[in-house]
Structure formats: structure tokens, C-alpha cells
Enzyme design. Structure first.
Site, PDB file in Angstrom:
ATOM      1  N   GLY A  33      16.171  -7.230 -59.692  1.00 19.07           N
ATOM      2  CA  GLY A  33      14.918  -7.007 -58.656  1.00 19.07           C
ATOM      3  C   GLY A  33      14.545  -5.386 -59.536  1.00 19.07           C
ATOM      4  O   GLY A  33      13.986  -5.089 -58.283  1.00 19.07           O
ATOM      5  N   VAL A  72      10.641  -4.859 -59.293  1.00 22.85           N
ATOM      6  CA  VAL A  72      10.063  -5.036 -57.436  1.00 22.85           C
ATOM      7  C   VAL A  72      10.228  -4.127 -57.312  1.00 22.85           C
ATOM      8  O   VAL A  72       9.102  -3.163 -56.471  1.00 22.85           O
ATOM      9  CB  VAL A  72      10.512  -6.430 -56.947  1.00 22.85           C
ATOM     10  CG1 VAL A  72      10.474  -6.647 -54.977  1.00 22.85           C
ATOM     11  CG2 VAL A  72       9.562  -7.517 -57.281  1.00 22.85           C
ATOM     12  N   LYS A 119       8.755   3.226 -68.649  1.00 21.51           N
ATOM     13  CA  LYS A 119       9.519   2.069 -69.083  1.00 21.51           C
ATOM     14  C   LYS A 119      10.089   2.006 -70.472  1.00 21.51           C
ATOM     15  O   LYS A 119       8.530   2.235 -71.131  1.00 21.51           O
ATOM     16  CB  LYS A 119       9.368   0.266 -68.868  1.00 21.51           C
ATOM     17  CG  LYS A 119      10.112  -0.778 -69.065  1.00 21.51           C
ATOM     18  CD  LYS A 119      11.180  -1.177 -68.070  1.00 21.51           C
ATOM     19  CE  LYS A 119      11.936  -2.848 -68.679  1.00 21.51           C
ATOM     20  NZ  LYS A 119      13.131  -2.819 -67.651  1.00 21.51           N
ATOM     21  N   THR A 122      12.239  -5.892 -73.100  1.00 17.10           N
ATOM     22  CA  THR A 122      13.004  -6.870 -74.528  1.00 17.10           C
ATOM     23  C   THR A 122      12.297  -8.760 -73.709  1.00 17.10           C
ATOM     24  O   THR A 122      12.208  -8.065 -72.605  1.00 17.10           O
ATOM     25  CB  THR A 122      13.784  -6.517 -74.160  1.00 17.10           C
ATOM     26  OG1 THR A 122      14.690  -6.799 -73.429  1.00 17.10           O
ATOM     27  CG2 THR A 122      14.788  -5.496 -74.870  1.00 17.10           C
ATOM     28  N   GLY A 135      18.660  -3.873 -67.444  1.00 17.77           N
ATOM     29  CA  GLY A 135      19.730  -4.376 -67.296  1.00 17.77           C
ATOM     30  C   GLY A 135      20.173  -3.370 -66.424  1.00 17.77           C
ATOM     31  O   GLY A 135      19.878  -2.586 -65.925  1.00 17.77           O
ATOM     32  N   GLY A 155      10.890 -13.055 -53.108  1.00 15.64           N
ATOM     33  CA  GLY A 155       9.231 -13.415 -53.585  1.00 15.64           C
ATOM     34  C   GLY A 155       8.578 -12.712 -53.022  1.00 15.64           C
ATOM     35  O   GLY A 155       7.423 -13.214 -52.837  1.00 15.64           O
TER      36      GLY A 155
END
Length: 224
Positions: A14, A17, A34, A38, A109, A198
Site C-alpha cells: 500500500g 495509496v 518515483k 517497474t 518494494g 480498497g
């Protein structure tokens, strides 16, 4: 400098988000960086586009993109493309910081995933003297991963700003419920929020979800 580095205890916890939630609540001008995207082909929306979709107007910057869903160093090598180096990421963050009130640097990651032959997101945080927010999953196994991430930060003299659970299940089991108490203990850092699974489904409701799920330190009203 107002830079916050966002890492995870692994993939699919997450991070994006959480990055979007922080951006949505932050006052002033926000940039999202960022370093390496990937697993996304040219022309497709990546993580920074998702942050902009959820958070609204932000400066979205992606330094490199590799099509295979692998660690950035591996993906770059297989694509025959140059890797992103931590020094490049740090310099890009500094440039964004000159014109923004907050710069969010989202990793790929976990903390020690390699960008090049040896450099990691941890090296970016060291170069920037920036705190790191750890995004964790809520279920069984998260305590060890979160503790190891916090330990790696301490070993490098990097502040762990806190922990956010990035995808809280609608029906949390016993392990999830206990982890809310245990995560601050094993990491030595505050629990700064719990975002529901969600959360990204409805951009119109995302601001309210972010406000309810993040602690006051991140602009929200969540508390234990």
C-alpha cells in the site's frame, strides 16, 4: 528541507495509496518522486499517476521506467537500460524541494531493494538526511518485516518517522488486531495510521478516507 521518504516492508503493502493520502492532506505544493517504476509499459499509468488521480494536483516525477516487474537493478539490467543511482534520486529530490513545500519520495518494494549495483532507497535517505515512513501490511508476519526495516534504518542513522498500515482488512483477524499494539513496540516508531483496503476505489471519497486513516502528524485525525 521538507522531504519524506516512503518505503514498505515489501511489495503490495500500500505504499502508493499511503503516498497519495499524505499528498492529499498536505498543505501547499506537493511533489511526488518515483525513482524507478517497474512492471509498467511505456504509455501506461504508473504509481505517480495513481497518486495524482487520488490526491489531486501534485508535481509527479518518474526518473526511470522498466517494463518487467522486478527489482529496479534487475529490471534495468534485463532491459539493457541504465540503472537509477541513489545520487540521482537525491539530487532530483533536492531540486523539487526548492519549489515545493513537501517532497514525497516513494521507493520500489522494500528499503534495501537495489536501484543499481549496490545502492538502495536507504542510501537515498542517508544522502538527503530525510526521515523514512514505513508502510506495512497488517497481518501475520508483518512484525518481523517491520522490525528489520526499522533496524536497518537505525544502523544507518536514519530516522524512522513512523509506520502506517497500508491496507487494513474489512474483517481483521486476531493477528491484525494485536499488530496495531505491537508494531510501535517492535519498530520503536509511532503508528501513524491505518488505511482500509480498497481505499483507492473512489477518488471522490479519497480525501475523507485519508483524513480518517492518517494520524494528526500526517494531517489526519486517526488515533488508537
Amino acid at each position: 528541507m521538507s522531504v519524506l521518504v516512503i518505503t514498505g516492508t515489501g511489495t503490495e503493502v500500500g505504499k502508493t495509496v499511503v503516498t497519495a493520502a499524505i499528498a492529499a492532506l498536505a498543505p501547499g505544493r506537493v511533489a511526488v518522486l518515483k525513482a524507478a517504476q517497474t512492471g509498467v509499459a511505456a504509455g501506461e499509468d504508473g504509481d505517480v499517476a495513481e497518486v495524482a488521480r487520488l490526491a489531486g494536483p501534485v508535481t509527479a516525477v518518474e526518473l526511470a521506467r522498466y517494463p518487467e516487474p522486478l527489482a529496479p537493478a534487475t529490471a534495468a539490467r534485463r532491459a539493457g537500460a541504465p540503472p537509477v543511482r541513489p545520487a540521482q534520486v537525491a539530487e532530483a529530490a533536492r531540486e523539487l524541494d526548492r519549489e515545493h513545500d513537501l517532497v514525497l519520495v516513494e521507493g520500489a518494494g522494500g528499503l534495501l531493494v537495489r536501484y543499481d549495483d549496490g545502492g538502495t532507497l536507504a542510501d537515498v535517505a542517508v544522502a538527503l538526511s530525510a526521515p523514512v515512513l514505513v508502510v506495512a501490511h497488517g497481518g501475520l508476519g508483518t512484525l518481523n518485516a517491520a522490525a528489520l526495516t526499522a533496524e536497518a534504518l537505525r544502523a544507518r542513522g536514519v530516522e524512522c518517522a513512523g509506520v502506517v498500515v497500508g491496507s487494513w482488512p474489512s474483517a481483521p483477524d486476531l493477528a491484525c488486531r494485536c499488530n496495531l499494539d505491537d508494531l510501535p513496540e517492535v519498530t520503536g516508531a509511532p503508528l501513524l495510521g491505518v488505511l482500509p483496503e480498497g481505499a483507492a476505489a473512489d477518488p471522490a471519497a479519497f480525501g475523507d478516507i485519508a483524513r480518517a486513516g492518517l494520524a494528526p502528524a500526517l494531517g489526519g485525525r486517526w488515533s488508537r
